[in-house]
Design a protein around this motif. Structure first.
Motif, PDB file in Angstrom:
ATOM      1  N   SER A  82      -8.945 -20.155  20.265  1.00  0.00           N
ATOM      2  CA  SER A  82      -7.854 -20.779  19.499  1.00  0.00           C
ATOM      3  C   SER A  82      -7.993 -20.472  18.017  1.00  0.00           C
ATOM      4  O   SER A  82      -7.879 -21.367  17.162  1.00  0.00           O
ATOM      5  CB  SER A  82      -7.851 -22.292  19.731  1.00  0.00           C
ATOM      6  N   LEU A  83      -8.209 -19.227  17.708  1.00  0.00           N
ATOM      7  CA  LEU A  83      -8.481 -18.837  16.325  1.00  0.00           C
ATOM      8  C   LEU A  83      -7.252 -19.013  15.443  1.00  0.00           C
ATOM      9  O   LEU A  83      -6.103 -18.839  15.888  1.00  0.00           O
ATOM     10  CB  LEU A  83      -8.968 -17.392  16.282  1.00  0.00           C
ATOM     11  N   LYS A  84      -7.529 -19.349  14.202  1.00  0.00           N
ATOM     12  CA  LYS A  84      -6.492 -19.570  13.209  1.00  0.00           C
ATOM     13  C   LYS A  84      -6.697 -18.593  12.052  1.00  0.00           C
ATOM     14  O   LYS A  84      -7.826 -18.149  11.807  1.00  0.00           O
ATOM     15  CB  LYS A  84      -6.591 -21.003  12.671  1.00  0.00           C
ATOM     16  N   PRO A  85      -5.664 -18.284  11.318  1.00  0.00           N
ATOM     17  CA  PRO A  85      -5.832 -17.383  10.163  1.00  0.00           C
ATOM     18  C   PRO A  85      -6.906 -17.868   9.193  1.00  0.00           C
ATOM     19  O   PRO A  85      -7.626 -17.055   8.606  1.00  0.00           O
ATOM     20  CB  PRO A  85      -4.446 -17.391   9.530  1.00  0.00           C
ATOM     21  N   GLU A  86      -7.039 -19.167   9.053  1.00  0.00           N
ATOM     22  CA  GLU A  86      -8.048 -19.699   8.127  1.00  0.00           C
ATOM     23  C   GLU A  86      -9.482 -19.531   8.633  1.00  0.00           C
ATOM     24  O   GLU A  86     -10.431 -19.828   7.917  1.00  0.00           O
ATOM     25  CB  GLU A  86      -7.768 -21.175   7.811  1.00  0.00           C
ATOM     26  N   ASP A  87      -9.646 -19.070   9.863  1.00  0.00           N
ATOM     27  CA  ASP A  87     -10.981 -18.746  10.370  1.00  0.00           C
ATOM     28  C   ASP A  87     -11.444 -17.367   9.907  1.00  0.00           C
ATOM     29  O   ASP A  87     -12.600 -16.997  10.130  1.00  0.00           O
ATOM     30  CB  ASP A  87     -10.989 -18.767  11.907  1.00  0.00           C
ATOM     31  N   SER A  88     -10.553 -16.622   9.302  1.00  0.00           N
ATOM     32  CA  SER A  88     -10.895 -15.277   8.845  1.00  0.00           C
ATOM     33  C   SER A  88     -12.003 -15.344   7.802  1.00  0.00           C
ATOM     34  O   SER A  88     -11.892 -16.063   6.802  1.00  0.00           O
ATOM     35  CB  SER A  88      -9.664 -14.591   8.239  1.00  0.00           C
ATOM     36  N   ALA A  89     -13.072 -14.584   8.056  1.00  0.00           N
ATOM     37  CA  ALA A  89     -14.242 -14.627   7.171  1.00  0.00           C
ATOM     38  C   ALA A  89     -15.276 -13.627   7.661  1.00  0.00           C
ATOM     39  O   ALA A  89     -15.143 -13.058   8.754  1.00  0.00           O
ATOM     40  CB  ALA A  89     -14.857 -16.023   7.170  1.00  0.00           C
ATOM     41  N   VAL A  90     -16.295 -13.446   6.844  1.00  0.00           N
ATOM     42  CA  VAL A  90     -17.491 -12.754   7.312  1.00  0.00           C
ATOM     43  C   VAL A  90     -18.398 -13.813   7.936  1.00  0.00           C
ATOM     44  O   VAL A  90     -18.683 -14.834   7.303  1.00  0.00           O
ATOM     45  CB  VAL A  90     -18.218 -12.032   6.169  1.00  0.00           C
ATOM     46  N   TYR A  91     -18.815 -13.557   9.142  1.00  0.00           N
ATOM     47  CA  TYR A  91     -19.663 -14.491   9.872  1.00  0.00           C
ATOM     48  C   TYR A  91     -21.099 -13.983   9.837  1.00  0.00           C
ATOM     49  O   TYR A  91     -21.378 -12.836  10.216  1.00  0.00           O
ATOM     50  CB  TYR A  91     -19.180 -14.638  11.312  1.00  0.00           C
ATOM     51  N   TYR A  92     -21.993 -14.846   9.390  1.00  0.00           N
ATOM     52  CA  TYR A  92     -23.404 -14.505   9.256  1.00  0.00           C
ATOM     53  C   TYR A  92     -24.234 -15.269  10.281  1.00  0.00           C
ATOM     54  O   TYR A  92     -24.101 -16.494  10.411  1.00  0.00           O
ATOM     55  CB  TYR A  92     -23.916 -14.840   7.863  1.00  0.00           C
ATOM     56  N   CYS A  93     -25.094 -14.560  10.942  1.00  0.00           N
ATOM     57  CA  CYS A  93     -26.085 -15.177  11.814  1.00  0.00           C
ATOM     58  C   CYS A  93     -27.313 -15.531  10.989  1.00  0.00           C
ATOM     59  O   CYS A  93     -27.682 -14.780  10.069  1.00  0.00           O
ATOM     60  CB  CYS A  93     -26.458 -14.183  12.914  1.00  0.00           C
ATOM     61  N   ALA A  94     -27.924 -16.653  11.298  1.00  0.00           N
ATOM     62  CA  ALA A  94     -29.112 -17.084  10.586  1.00  0.00           C
ATOM     63  C   ALA A  94     -30.107 -17.674  11.573  1.00  0.00           C
ATOM     64  O   ALA A  94     -29.716 -18.191  12.618  1.00  0.00           O
ATOM     65  CB  ALA A  94     -28.753 -18.112   9.522  1.00  0.00           C
ATOM     66  N   ALA A  95     -31.378 -17.611  11.205  1.00  0.00           N
ATOM     67  CA  ALA A  95     -32.409 -18.136  12.101  1.00  0.00           C
ATOM     68  C   ALA A  95     -33.596 -18.633  11.305  1.00  0.00           C
ATOM     69  O   ALA A  95     -33.888 -18.135  10.212  1.00  0.00           O
ATOM     70  CB  ALA A  95     -32.848 -17.053  13.086  1.00  0.00           C
ATOM     71  N   SER A  96     -34.270 -19.587  11.891  1.00  0.00           N
ATOM     72  CA  SER A  96     -35.461 -20.156  11.274  1.00  0.00           C
ATOM     73  C   SER A  96     -36.719 -19.613  11.933  1.00  0.00           C
ATOM     74  O   SER A  96     -36.711 -19.341  13.138  1.00  0.00           O
ATOM     75  CB  SER A  96     -35.432 -21.672  11.414  1.00  0.00           C
ATOM     76  N   ASN A  97     -37.783 -19.481  11.154  1.00  0.00           N
ATOM     77  CA  ASN A  97     -39.070 -19.074  11.729  1.00  0.00           C
ATOM     78  C   ASN A  97     -40.033 -20.252  11.792  1.00  0.00           C
ATOM     79  O   ASN A  97     -41.229 -20.059  12.031  1.00  0.00           O
ATOM     80  CB  ASN A  97     -39.686 -17.920  10.950  1.00  0.00           C
ATOM     81  N   ALA A  98     -39.523 -21.451  11.589  1.00  0.00           N
ATOM     82  CA  ALA A  98     -40.358 -22.649  11.622  1.00  0.00           C
ATOM     83  C   ALA A  98     -40.082 -23.439  12.895  1.00  0.00           C
ATOM     84  O   ALA A  98     -38.936 -23.685  13.251  1.00  0.00           O
ATOM     85  CB  ALA A  98     -40.079 -23.525  10.403  1.00  0.00           C
ATOM     86  N   ASP A  99     -41.146 -23.842  13.558  1.00  0.00           N
ATOM     87  CA  ASP A  99     -41.032 -24.590  14.802  1.00  0.00           C
ATOM     88  C   ASP A  99     -41.176 -26.074  14.525  1.00  0.00           C
ATOM     89  O   ASP A  99     -42.294 -26.568  14.366  1.00  0.00           O
ATOM     90  CB  ASP A  99     -42.097 -24.116  15.791  1.00  0.00           C
ATOM     91  N   TYR A 100     -40.059 -26.784  14.497  1.00  0.00           N
ATOM     92  CA  TYR A 100     -40.052 -28.238  14.307  1.00  0.00           C
ATOM     93  C   TYR A 100     -39.859 -28.972  15.620  1.00  0.00           C
ATOM     94  O   TYR A 100     -39.578 -30.165  15.646  1.00  0.00           O
ATOM     95  CB  TYR A 100     -38.965 -28.633  13.313  1.00  0.00           C
ATOM     96  N   GLY A 101     -39.985 -28.234  16.706  1.00  0.00           N
ATOM     97  CA  GLY A 101     -39.769 -28.837  18.013  1.00  0.00           C
ATOM     98  C   GLY A 101     -38.596 -28.183  18.696  1.00  0.00           C
ATOM     99  O   GLY A 101     -37.644 -27.763  18.042  1.00  0.00           O
ATOM    100  N   SER A 102     -38.665 -28.098  20.007  1.00  0.00           N
ATOM    101  CA  SER A 102     -37.667 -27.324  20.747  1.00  0.00           C
ATOM    102  C   SER A 102     -36.266 -27.907  20.644  1.00  0.00           C
ATOM    103  O   SER A 102     -35.288 -27.183  20.825  1.00  0.00           O
ATOM    104  CB  SER A 102     -38.085 -27.211  22.211  1.00  0.00           C
ATOM    105  N   GLY A 103     -36.169 -29.196  20.365  1.00  0.00           N
ATOM    106  CA  GLY A 103     -34.852 -29.814  20.302  1.00  0.00           C
ATOM    107  C   GLY A 103     -34.311 -29.996  18.901  1.00  0.00           C
ATOM    108  O   GLY A 103     -33.221 -30.518  18.715  1.00  0.00           O
ATOM    109  N   TYR A 104     -35.043 -29.539  17.926  1.00  0.00           N
ATOM    110  CA  TYR A 104     -34.651 -29.709  16.528  1.00  0.00           C
ATOM    111  C   TYR A 104     -33.498 -28.769  16.189  1.00  0.00           C
ATOM    112  O   TYR A 104     -33.492 -27.604  16.589  1.00  0.00           O
ATOM    113  CB  TYR A 104     -35.838 -29.440  15.614  1.00  0.00           C
ATOM    114  N   VAL A 105     -32.542 -29.298  15.442  1.00  0.00           N
ATOM    115  CA  VAL A 105     -31.431 -28.475  14.983  1.00  0.00           C
ATOM    116  C   VAL A 105     -31.036 -28.959  13.595  1.00  0.00           C
ATOM    117  O   VAL A 105     -31.139 -30.143  13.288  1.00  0.00           O
ATOM    118  CB  VAL A 105     -30.243 -28.519  15.963  1.00  0.00           C
TER     119      VAL A 105
END
Length: 125
Positions: A82-105
């Motif tokens: 259900s994309l909208k024109p305002e969703d237009s952007a550069v999308y960046y993936c990011a990730a953490s290298n720190a383990d704060y627990g498997s359920g942490y977000v």
């Protein structure tokens, strides 16, 4: 140093869908997507915990976008419907290298240690 490579961006009409992928070259923990539209600050879209159970969505994508991950492939996905024109952007993936627990977000960009180069998603009216 873990490398993140995004793919799946493109041009789609309003109401259509795109599926983004982000492959990591090594192990990561919390993973997420951020976007940056022209002339605007980068903003949080969605994040997922290491175990894939817990997810955080920004209000403007709730009910339309879905994040998932395949730890065997070190890959995170973003299904955008259900994309909208305002969703237009550069999308960046990011990730953490720190383990704060498997359920942490977290939605905190400063908690992310690795960033991809971005993939452009354009939604036409």
């Amino acid at each position: 140093q873990v490398q993140l490579v995004e793919s799946g961006g493109g041009l789609v009409q309003a109401g259509g869908s795109l599926r983004l992928s982000c492959a990591a070259s090594g192990r990561t923990y919390v993973m997420g997507w951020f976007l940056q539209a022209p002339g605007k600050e980068r903003e949080f879209v969605v994040a997922i915990s290491t175990n894939g159970v817990n997810k955080l969505y920004s209000d403007f994508v709730k009910g339309r976008f879905t994040i998932s991950r395949d730890n065997a492939k070190n890959t995170v996905y973003l299904q955008m419907n259900s994309l909208k024109p305002e969703d237009s952007a550069v999308y960046y993936c990011a990730a953490s290298n720190a383990d704060y627990g498997s359920g942490y977000v977290t939605q905190n960009a400063h908690a992310m240690d690795y960033w991809g180069k971005g993939t452009l998603g354009t939604v036409s009216a």
